[in-house]
Write an enzyme that holds these catalytic residues in place. Structure first.
Site, PDB file in Angstrom:
ATOM      1  CE  LYS A 118      -2.942  -0.098   2.613  1.00 60.81           C
ATOM      2  NZ  LYS A 118      -3.896  -0.829   3.862  1.00 60.81           N
TER       3      LYS A 118
ATOM      4  NE  ARG B  25      -5.401   3.020   3.829  1.00 60.57           N
ATOM      5  CZ  ARG B  25      -5.204   3.905   2.099  1.00 60.57           C
ATOM      6  NH1 ARG B  25      -4.172   4.785   2.220  1.00 60.57           N
ATOM      7  NH2 ARG B  25      -5.959   3.179   1.850  1.00 60.57           N
TER       8      ARG B  25
ATOM      9  N   GLY C 295      -7.957  -6.325   3.959  1.00 63.36           N
ATOM     10  CA  GLY C 295      -8.602  -6.254   5.382  1.00 63.36           C
ATOM     11  C   GLY C 295      -7.689  -6.813   6.633  1.00 63.36           C
TER      12      GLY C 295
ATOM     13  CG  MET D 167      -2.906  -6.574   9.228  1.00 55.86           C
ATOM     14  SD  MET D 167      -1.065  -6.689   8.677  1.00 55.86           S
ATOM     15  CE  MET D 167      -0.616  -5.924   7.007  1.00 55.86           C
TER      16      MET D 167
ATOM     17  NE  ARG E  15      -6.634  -4.599  -2.526  1.00 60.72           N
ATOM     18  CZ  ARG E  15      -7.288  -4.220  -1.753  1.00 60.72           C
ATOM     19  NH1 ARG E  15      -6.558  -4.260  -0.738  1.00 60.72           N
ATOM     20  NH2 ARG E  15      -8.106  -5.087  -1.535  1.00 60.72           N
TER      21      ARG E  15
ATOM     22  CG  HIS F 268     -14.483  -9.501   4.428  1.00 56.15           C
ATOM     23  ND1 HIS F 268     -14.734 -10.590   4.985  1.00 56.15           N
ATOM     24  CD2 HIS F 268     -12.557  -9.525   4.936  1.00 56.15           C
ATOM     25  CE1 HIS F 268     -14.273 -11.564   5.278  1.00 56.15           C
ATOM     26  NE2 HIS F 268     -12.435 -10.023   5.386  1.00 56.15           N
TER      27      HIS F 268
ATOM     28  NE  ARG G  74      -3.476 -45.569  -9.737  1.00 52.78           N
ATOM     29  CZ  ARG G  74      -3.539 -44.143  -9.679  1.00 52.78           C
ATOM     30  NH1 ARG G  74      -4.191 -44.328 -10.822  1.00 52.78           N
ATOM     31  NH2 ARG G  74      -2.655 -43.759  -9.402  1.00 52.78           N
TER      32      ARG G  74
ATOM     33  NE  ARG H 229       1.061 -49.884 -10.703  1.00 53.35           N
ATOM     34  CZ  ARG H 229       0.724 -48.884  -8.932  1.00 53.35           C
ATOM     35  NH1 ARG H 229       1.803 -48.483  -9.118  1.00 53.35           N
ATOM     36  NH2 ARG H 229      -0.498 -48.980  -8.992  1.00 53.35           N
TER      37      ARG H 229
ATOM     38  CD  GLU I  32       6.667 -48.181  -6.505  1.00 51.92           C
ATOM     39  OE1 GLU I  32       5.473 -47.597  -5.329  1.00 51.92           O
ATOM     40  OE2 GLU I  32       5.821 -48.988  -6.755  1.00 51.92           O
TER      41      GLU I  32
ATOM     42  CB  SER J  17       7.500 -43.810 -13.607  1.00 49.95           C
ATOM     43  OG  SER J  17       7.048 -42.599 -12.892  1.00 49.95           O
TER      44      SER J  17
ATOM     45  N   GLY K 242       7.589 -43.533  -7.998  1.00 45.04           N
ATOM     46  CA  GLY K 242       6.593 -43.602  -7.271  1.00 45.04           C
ATOM     47  C   GLY K 242       6.227 -42.196  -5.589  1.00 45.04           C
TER      48      GLY K 242
ATOM     49  CG  ASN L 129       1.247 -41.086  -3.840  1.00 43.10           C
ATOM     50  OD1 ASN L 129       1.583 -40.305  -4.593  1.00 43.10           O
ATOM     51  ND2 ASN L 129       0.503 -41.957  -5.027  1.00 43.10           N
TER      52      ASN L 129
ATOM     53  CB  CYS M  79       3.356 -42.008 -11.902  1.00 46.58           C
ATOM     54  SG  CYS M  79       4.602 -43.327 -10.702  1.00 46.58           S
TER      55      CYS M  79
ATOM     56  CE1 TYR N 153       6.490 -40.126 -16.217  1.00 45.81           C
ATOM     57  CE2 TYR N 153       8.210 -40.142 -18.166  1.00 45.81           C
ATOM     58  CZ  TYR N 153       6.983 -40.905 -16.989  1.00 45.81           C
ATOM     59  OH  TYR N 153       7.545 -42.169 -16.812  1.00 45.81           O
TER      60      TYR N 153
HETATM   61  P1  ADP Z   1      -7.375  -2.040   4.303  1.00 44.22           P
HETATM   62  O1  ADP Z   1      -6.096  -2.355   3.904  1.00 44.22           O
HETATM   63  O2  ADP Z   1      -7.984  -2.816   4.878  1.00 44.22           O
HETATM   64  O3  ADP Z   1      -8.048  -1.498   2.763  1.00 44.22           O
HETATM   65  P2  ADP Z   1      -6.409   0.880   4.185  1.00 44.22           P
HETATM   66  O4  ADP Z   1      -6.215   1.469   4.886  1.00 44.22           O
HETATM   67  O5  ADP Z   1      -6.739   0.954   2.642  1.00 44.22           O
HETATM   68  O6  ADP Z   1      -7.419  -0.454   4.819  1.00 44.22           O
HETATM   69  O7  ADP Z   1      -8.440   1.873   4.636  1.00 44.22           O
HETATM   70  C1  ADP Z   1      -9.701   1.469   4.806  1.00 44.22           C
HETATM   71  C2  ADP Z   1      -9.922   2.346   3.853  1.00 44.22           C
HETATM   72  O8  ADP Z   1      -9.891   3.687   5.116  1.00 44.22           O
HETATM   73  C3  ADP Z   1     -10.153   2.808   2.757  1.00 44.22           C
HETATM   74  O9  ADP Z   1     -10.520   1.863   2.123  1.00 44.22           O
HETATM   75  C4  ADP Z   1     -10.274   4.089   2.587  1.00 44.22           C
HETATM   76  O10 ADP Z   1     -11.685   4.071   2.115  1.00 44.22           O
HETATM   77  C5  ADP Z   1     -10.399   4.161   4.344  1.00 44.22           C
HETATM   78  N1  ADP Z   1      -9.456   4.981   3.907  1.00 44.22           N
HETATM   79  C6  ADP Z   1      -7.588   5.368   4.483  1.00 44.22           C
HETATM   80  N2  ADP Z   1      -7.187   6.334   3.947  1.00 44.22           N
HETATM   81  C7  ADP Z   1      -7.891   7.318   4.461  1.00 44.22           C
HETATM   82  C8  ADP Z   1      -7.452   9.092   4.132  1.00 44.22           C
HETATM   83  N3  ADP Z   1      -5.901   9.345   4.135  1.00 44.22           N
HETATM   84  N4  ADP Z   1      -8.802   9.395   3.664  1.00 44.22           N
HETATM   85  C9  ADP Z   1      -9.764   8.964   3.458  1.00 44.22           C
HETATM   86  N5  ADP Z   1     -10.306   7.609   4.039  1.00 44.22           N
HETATM   87  C10 ADP Z   1      -8.989   6.879   3.674  1.00 44.22           C
HETATM   88 MG    MG Z   2       2.942 -47.751  -4.841  1.00 42.58          MG
HETATM   89 MG    MG Z   3      -7.604  -0.618   1.111  1.00 44.76          MG
END
Ligand code: ADP
Ligand code: MG
Ligand code: MG
Length: 868
Positions: free
Chosen positions: A22, A92, A101, A103, A330, A446, A553, A609, A736, A755, A757, A759, A822, A842
């Protein structure tokens, strides 16, 4: 001392490891001149320092970020902690590998009782100011002070009911002020903004260790020691009024891969509202009508970012009073279908190369793509319809919580997890569920994002369902009540929820997929064969691109109803003469079956085999079956029981099986060789090109191989007397047993292929019984005594080392031996990579995994090359 704090203009997208994905991308976008609220990033190595010191911030850190903070204040023209012109921050999280989402993030940091008044005055928007403050208290208390977030939700809900308000937008400035007063009784908030900042930074570091983040890392094989960066960024506000709002937009459709702006937007809402799925958002096109200039800006930004990153982007943006801001970009998570389409389209658009396209589609994507879909021809009893968030079809019993999902799955049931919305806390339930159904949330909620990433079918925003957790019911608008335990089917491709178990079909192969597989074939070195025992398997295998059969087999040919009793009679025979009668009958079947395989695999090798399992596996267990057999073959029940008892073994997997059968019953092997060579001769006469490869199982020394080679030679001589065909056959051995691997130099002169085997080789290397390891392997994984189940992913350290020794030492004795694998591992992408690196010729896997193996083999080859 290494620099711990980077302003946004000091980093770039290549700094992911140091600044997190990020943070690095915010730096990159700042460099591109995009409207990014300014800020700075505290490095992931600071996070590691923090943990190493026993959760203590480095003493100089605060000084360092205060310098950066001054610069942000100058740039933003506002001051942190200044009631007359306050600057607020978001704090963040962001790891080197995206963990959406998982952390924590704290928004609106820098508010207290005094500053909020200033904010209200300065913006002339008290409603917005108090709304922001209550959000801050809630998040800060939850994340930093460890106060249960539900308490706040609960109080808010109670207030709304008492005052007859239903949505957040119905709340006035005074309402929010009252809420703040209530909230403050639940949490002891620090008033000093700098104190808040310091505590928030620590809390974000600590969120690396939240249970959901740990589970996510386990699921995705992310290194536990990486740590998270912390991004501190000036806030912009989507909850400022009707000219404001927040959205999430993908540059291509993440479910289908189509090239279109695909996204969602909430008017007058903060970004967290979109992601959390608390209100069902509008499609982003709503913005095109109401705020065309903003929409245009979004569109330009998207095109720029996609071209720049050369991949589909997932963008978070906020509009404050008509001004557009980008808050994150991202590479977007996508379904298997979308991944394939996007990769192929981007090559056509000249954005990426064929090699890059191959690396963009993960084996999981291919797997999800090949998932079954609800049969379009099946009758559907549709009870509700939501958003088609993650495609595929799934059937299961309804459960209403992640815990129930886990329990039911442990009891052997498949489940559909039904929730109002999902939060990261539900991830352990989503992981085991066959499908996920939510009442709220959009295509970017989510539930949708996580399900797509996991390849789990999902329907979100199914707003006609009224879920009552306490009663364990979900009621549709038409009054149909679905109860806990009821079986429903989800169609994640259409968004339909159906009663009962609806038939599924396999995903049809798309043209794009064929194009991608074509590239895979072009760029791979490893050949891919299939394990196939029946003509049906062989046809499927060839269809899916197998380049021959790596393991047939032969015992499976004897299990069919009309043959099993002949097989049993053969096993129960007490003299050679008696046995020969039945062997002659089996020969006919075996010959015909193998002939079919040769025809289907015309021009390709077919590895057959020799009989492998312990003979008593074929004998009947139940008294009715024994009685029936007795009537058929003219042996008394007692005789059958006695012979069966003699054949029984204490430790059959290490017992009388594999080529040991050939040693004791050479006549069985003679029959098999006659069937193979006879079928090959007949195939040649009929104009086919068979390439039989006779494979000897469970070999421990070279004399076993010689014994079988003798049988083959005799058989060929007999045939040469009768017919004049020359058959291009090969003799090889399974590798094997550890002894075979360690004595490969002695086996080498006698064989043309080896070959692995894996497992059995894994079983014997570990001394873990394949059939019983399920009892303890889960615990071993949990306690981290092993990283992977060695029966799923090849153990490279020891089993792999045995393979390496076998290859090196046999190769030094004889050139031109072909090496293959195999076992089940032949279809596992990680193991395939290892086989590629070992220099095998292979891999052989089940027919359905052939496409995955083709792609994994190409990736193994391309991934090792220098980037182009
Ligand atoms: P996550 O990794 O869970 O997506 P983010 O760090 O992206 O968490 O933050 C979650 C939400 O918070 C983002 O979707 C964004 O909309 C809002 N947010 C984060 N930073 C700002 C900011 N500087 N201004 C306004 N909204 C923010
Ligand atoms: Mg065998
Ligand atoms: Mg985000």
């Amino acid at each position: 001392m290494a620099k711990r704090v980077y302003l946004f203009h000091e980093g770039s997208k290549d700094d992911r490891d140091l600044l997190g994905g990020k943070g690095a991308n915010l730096c990159e976008m700042t460099g591109l001149g995009l409207p990014v609220p300014f800020g700075f990033v505290i490095t992931t190595s600071t996070c590691r320092e923090y943990f190493q010191a026993g959760n203590k911030l480095p003493s100089l850190l605060e000084q360092e970020y205060r310098v950066a903070l001054d610069l942000v204040e100058k740039k933003m023209g506002a001051r942190f902690g200044d009631p007359d012109n306050p600057l607020l921050f978001s704090v963040r999280s962001g790891a080197p590998v995206s963990m959406p989402g998982m952390m924590n993030t704290i928004l609106n940091l820098g508010l207290n009782d005094e500053i909020v008044e200033g904010l209200a005055r300065r913006t002339n928007n008290p409603r917005f100011a108090y709304d922001s403050y209550r959000r801050f208290i809630q998040m800060f208390a939850d994340v930093v002070l460890d106060v249960d977030g539900h308490k706040f939700e609960h109080e808010l809900q109670r207030y709304k009911v008492a005052h007859n308000k239903s949505l957040d937008v119905d709340m006035s400035a005074d309402d929010w002020r009252e809420i703040i007063a209530i909230y403050k009784t639940l949490a002891k908030m620090p008033e000093d903004p700098f104190e808040q900042l310091k505590l928030a930074v620590e809390a974000v570091f600590r969120s690396w260790h939240t249970p959901r983040a740990i589970v996510y890392r386990e699921m995705n094989n992310i290194d536990d020691s990486l740590g998270t960066a912390v991004t501190v960024q000036a806030m912009v506000f989507g909850n400022f009024g009707d000219e404001s709002g927040s959205g999430v937009a993908f540059t291509r459709n993440p479910a289908t891969g189509e090239r279109q702006c695909f996204g969602e937007y909430l008017f007058n809402a903060a970004g967290e509202d979109v992601v959390a799925g608390i209100r069902t958002p509008l499609p982003v096109s709503a913005l095109a009508e109401r705020m065309p200039a903003v929409y245009e800006q979004l569109h330009t930004t998207q095109s720029l970012l996609e071209k720049h990153y050369r991949d589909m982007q997932d963008i978070e943006f906020t509009v404050q009073d008509g001004a557009f801001y980008v808050l994150q970009t991202r590479s977007g998570k996508r379904t298997g279908r979308a991944a394939i389409k996007i990769a192929v389209d981007m090559v056509r658009e000249d954005l990426i190369t064929e090699r890059e396209a191959l690396m963009r589609v993960s084996p999981e994507h291919v797997e999800a793509f090949l998932h079954p879909m609800v049969d379009p021809a099946a009758k559907r009893d549709i009870v509700a319809t939501g958003l088609p968030a993650s495609p595929g079809g799934a059937t299961g019993r309804i459960v209403f919580s992640a815990e129930e999902a886990e329990e039911e799955c442990a009891a052997g049931h498949t489940v559909i997890l039904v929730r109002r919305e999902t939060t990261p806390e539900d991830i352990h339930g989503m992981r085991v569920a066959a499908g996920v159904l939510t009442e709220l949330g959009g295509m970017t909620s989510h539930a949708a994002v996580v399900a797509r990433g996991m390849g789990v079918c999902a329907i979100t925003g199914c707003s006609t369902l009224g879920i009552d957790y306490a009663a364990g019911t979900a009621t549709t608008v038409d009054g149909v009540t679905l109860r806990r335990g009821d079986v429903i089917t989800l169609d994640g491709t259409s968004g339909e929820v159906m009663l009962g178990d609806i038939a599924k079909i396999e995903a049809s192969d798309s043209d794009d997929f064929q194009v991608l597989l074509g590239w895979a074939d072009k760029y791979r070195r490893l050949r891919v064969r299939a394990n196939a025992d029946t003509p049906e398997d062989a046809v499927k295998a060839r269809e899916l691109g197998a380049e021959g059969i790596g393991l047939c087999r032969t015992e499976h040919m004897f299990f069919a109803a009309e043959r099993i009793d002949i097989m049993r009679a053969m096993i129960l025979a007490e003299t050679i003469e008696e046995r020969q009668v039945f062997l002659d009958q089996l020969l006919v079947f075996q010959h015909d079956d193998i002939l079919k395989l040769f025809k289907i695999m015309d021009g390709l090798p077919v590895t057959i085999r020799l009989l492998d399992p312990p003979l008593h596996e074929f004998l009947p267990q139940h008294s009715e079956d024994i009685a029936a057999l007795s009537a058929k073959i003219g042996k008394s029940v007692k005789q059958i029981r006695d012979i069966a008892e003699r054949l029984a073994e204490v430790n059959p997997m290490l017992g009388f099986r594999g080529c040991r059968l050939s040693v004791v019953y050479p006549e069985i092997t003679q029959m098999q060789v006659k069937a193979i060579m006879g079928a090959a001769a007949e195939a040649i006469e009929a104009g086919y090109r068979p390439y039989p490869e006779i494979m000897i199982p469970l070999v421990v020394n070279v004399r076993e191989i010689r014994l079988i080679t003798d049988i083959i030679d005799k058989c060929i001589q007999e045939m040469a007397r009768a017919k004049h065909v020359s058959i291009p056959y090969k003799i090889g051995t399974m590798m094997e047993t550890p002894r075979a691997a360690l004595g490969a130099d002695r086996l080498a002169p006698e064989v043309e292929f080896m070959s692995f085997g894996t497992n059995d080789l894994t079983q014997m290397t570990y001394g873990f019984s394949r059939d019983d390891a399920g009892r303890f392997i889960p615990k071993y994984l949990k306690e981290k005594l092993i990283d992977m189940d060695p029966f799923v992913s090849l153990d490279q350290r020891a089993v792999g080392r045995l393979m390496q020794i076998a290859i090196n030492e046999s190769r030094s004795k004889k050139k031109g031996i072909k090496y293959g694998i195999c076992g089940e591992h032949g279809g596992d992408p990680r193991s395939i990579k290892f086989c590629h690196d070992l220099g095998l010729d292979y891999v052989s896997c089940s027919p359905y995994r052939v496409p995955i193996a083709r792609i994994a083999a190409a990736q193994a080859n391309v991934g090792g090359e220098q980037p182009d």
